[in-house]
Every structure is written in C-alpha cells, then in structure tokens.
Design an enzyme around this catalytic site. Sequence first.
Site, mmCIF file in Angstrom:
data_model
loop_
_atom_site.group_PDB
_atom_site.id
_atom_site.type_symbol
_atom_site.label_atom_id
_atom_site.label_comp_id
_atom_site.label_asym_id
_atom_site.label_seq_id
_atom_site.Cartn_x
_atom_site.Cartn_y
_atom_site.Cartn_z
ATOM 1 N N ASP A 175 0.833 -1.198 0.000
ATOM 2 C CA ASP A 175 0.000 0.000 0.000
ATOM 3 C C ASP A 175 0.877 1.260 0.000
ATOM 4 O O ASP A 175 0.545 2.270 -0.627
ATOM 5 C CB ASP A 175 -0.904 -0.023 1.237
ATOM 6 N N HIS A 259 -5.510 1.634 -6.862
ATOM 7 C CA HIS A 259 -6.652 1.433 -5.969
ATOM 8 C C HIS A 259 -7.954 1.190 -6.740
ATOM 9 O O HIS A 259 -8.854 0.536 -6.222
ATOM 10 C CB HIS A 259 -6.792 2.600 -4.987
ATOM 11 N N HIS A 262 -7.818 -2.372 -7.411
ATOM 12 C CA HIS A 262 -8.152 -3.028 -6.140
ATOM 13 C C HIS A 262 -9.670 -3.124 -5.970
ATOM 14 O O HIS A 262 -10.219 -4.180 -5.684
ATOM 15 C CB HIS A 262 -7.545 -2.250 -4.968
ATOM 16 N N HIS A 276 -6.123 -5.951 1.773
ATOM 17 C CA HIS A 276 -6.205 -4.752 0.936
ATOM 18 C C HIS A 276 -4.900 -4.509 0.159
ATOM 19 O O HIS A 276 -4.911 -4.361 -1.062
ATOM 20 C CB HIS A 276 -6.531 -3.555 1.853
HETATM 21 ZN ZN LIG Z 1 -4.724 1.547 0.234
#
Ligand SMILES: [Zn+2]
Length: 370
Positions: A175, A259, A262, A276
Amino acid sequence: MAYHVMTRIGPQQYVSEQGAYGYLIDFLKSCSATRVLFLHGTKSLKKALRYLPRVNELDIDVVDRTFSGECSYQEVDRVAQDAKEKHVDVIIGLGGGKVLDTAKAAAFQTGGVPFVLMPTMASNCAAWSALSVFYKEDGRCVGHRIFPNQSNLVLLEPRVILDSPYDYFVAGIADTLAKWYESESLLRQVEQNHLSIKYARASATMCRDVPLKHGVQAVRDMKKGILSDAWQLVMETNIMAGGLVGGLADQYGRATAAHSVHDALTVFPETVHLLHGAKVAYGIMVQLALERKWEEIRRLIPFYSALELPANLHALRLGRRSKQDICRLAEQAVTKDKTIHLLPFTVTADSVYEAIIRLEALTAETSQNE
Ligand SMILES: [Zn+2]
C-alpha cells in the site's frame, strides 16, 4: 471556495521508540485529564498490555471500551456518545487502522476532544492521516471523511508492532509502494512551485525507495522476531511516509489506478481472502502496464516474488477466469467514480484489458527465465 492544496502535515506529537507508551502519562498530566476513554481491539490489547503504563495510579478514570470490529457510523456514534456522557477529557485508540479511524471520528463528533493514537500494526497510515474510512457492519466500504484536526499524539511501540501478523506488514508495504506509483503523475501536474508538493514528492520517493531497498530484509527479520534497523525503517515508512504524501499534497497525493483495480477485484470472490495491500499490489502492476513502464514492472517482479505479492491473475487465483470475466474486471476498474481517471491520459475498459493481458504475458515470461 475550494483551496487548491490544503496541507495537513501530521500528528502534533509523535514518539516511535521502545518505551514510547510511557509518554502517555506525561501527556495526560499535561492535559490535566481526569477521565479518558480507551478504545481498543481484543488482540491488540493483549499484545500491548505489558508495555502500557498504569494510568489508574494517576487518579485517572478509564472508560474501557472494546472495539466492535468495524469502523461504521454506528460504532462511531456509540463511542462518541459514551465519551460525551462520561465527560472524558481524552480519547485513546489502540489497535489496527479501523480502531484508530473510529477513535478519530468519535473525537471529531464529540466536538474536538484531544485524542491519542497507538497503532499496533504497520499495515496502513491510519495513525498519520486526518481521515477515517467508513464501512457497513457487513464490511462494505461506504466512503471516507477528512477532519480539520489531526491527532494530538501518536505513540509507536516497535515491540508491539513487531509481534503483529507479518502478512499485514507486507500488505502495508504494498500500500505504501502504491503511494509513489499512484501520486507520481499527479504530483507532476502541479505547476505552482508549492513547497508542500516538493515535500510530498520527497515523501513519495521514500515510499518507493525504502521498501524496495529494505523491505525483503525487514520481512525476514520480522518473521524471526528481530527488531532490526531495516524493519524499523520500513515499519515507520508504512505509517509515516505514506501518510505524509496525502497530508502534504492533498488532492495530488491521492490514489489513482492501483486502488481502482483493487476496488474492481473485490467483485471476485477469489480475492476475498486477500488483504487490501495485496490487491493494491496487483493494481500497481496493472497501472504500470497501462503506463507502458515495462522496465519498472521487470524491476518489481523479484521484489513481488520475495514478498509473495500477486503480480498477475494467476497469483490472484483468477487465472482460469474467462475472457468475459477479465473484461468485467477491466470494466469495473473504469466506472465513473474511479480515481483511475485522474491519470493524465484516457483510460478505457479496453486499455485496462489490454494492460492486464500484456502483464500476464510479461510476468509469465519473466518467471520462466528465473
Ligand atoms: Zn490503500
């Protein structure tokens, strides 16, 4: 009027060292606190307990609250209500990102009670950022809110974080890495010579360089329980450098393509078990393929395999999905609400699909050559 760049640098005070929790006593004394609300997770409290100072001996009342498990509007209401009714002087949040986000939102809702954040994992920058991400009780994300106040104090006890699950740490690394790849093109778009943008860029550079240089060693050390310099540096980068990018650059430090990919992946049940950061890791690869940065992908592949981060559909267990399903993935990544459209070129479902397919070919070829 909306300002161009609103900078929210970070917590007012920050201590990251062994014994850091001891500073809580001085802080509470300095606020003349007589009653505090202590919000914590069950596991996190267990791990942190031996390092926590005995606040009761100071004649401070502790309103002890166990976190419900989700940073939902209901949970924030419950904590804020308690804080108001019990007239607490300080809110303390100890745990993972969701506990910290709940403590932040509850402090804001009580009208600005001072708050202390004590992260027990290094999986995100929740301790640093002035925002909370909200979820429904069933775990679905329902948005975020930015607050005008940062925390009064952040305390990191490295020994507690070292004892946290290492897969969360690896997810945090991914991340953090995304902060560089996602904000790089946005930061380049700012024409004015904002000093805060330059600082943001320096921070974003650390989000790339620290994990790539020390990440593998850090994870190795963490698995063995060694509190090494490499581990400490990567740990703090996850919490601080990642938070600084968004804090310093505001809208130019935002997430973009990684993202969005994601979010698109969450539609597929095969990815439910993934953290995540692992899904974001794949998103970075798709973004680089969209940007045609093939050399950068080649540079990341050995790093990904060392940390067991997914670089292609196969690693996500989506390798057997039909062409139609992969098209759906690409379509999901480019729906109107997605930040992928912040990239400085037009992104379509077709271009994402093409990026995914080229990435599959490139990663297969590279792993064969290894
Ligand atoms: Zn993130």
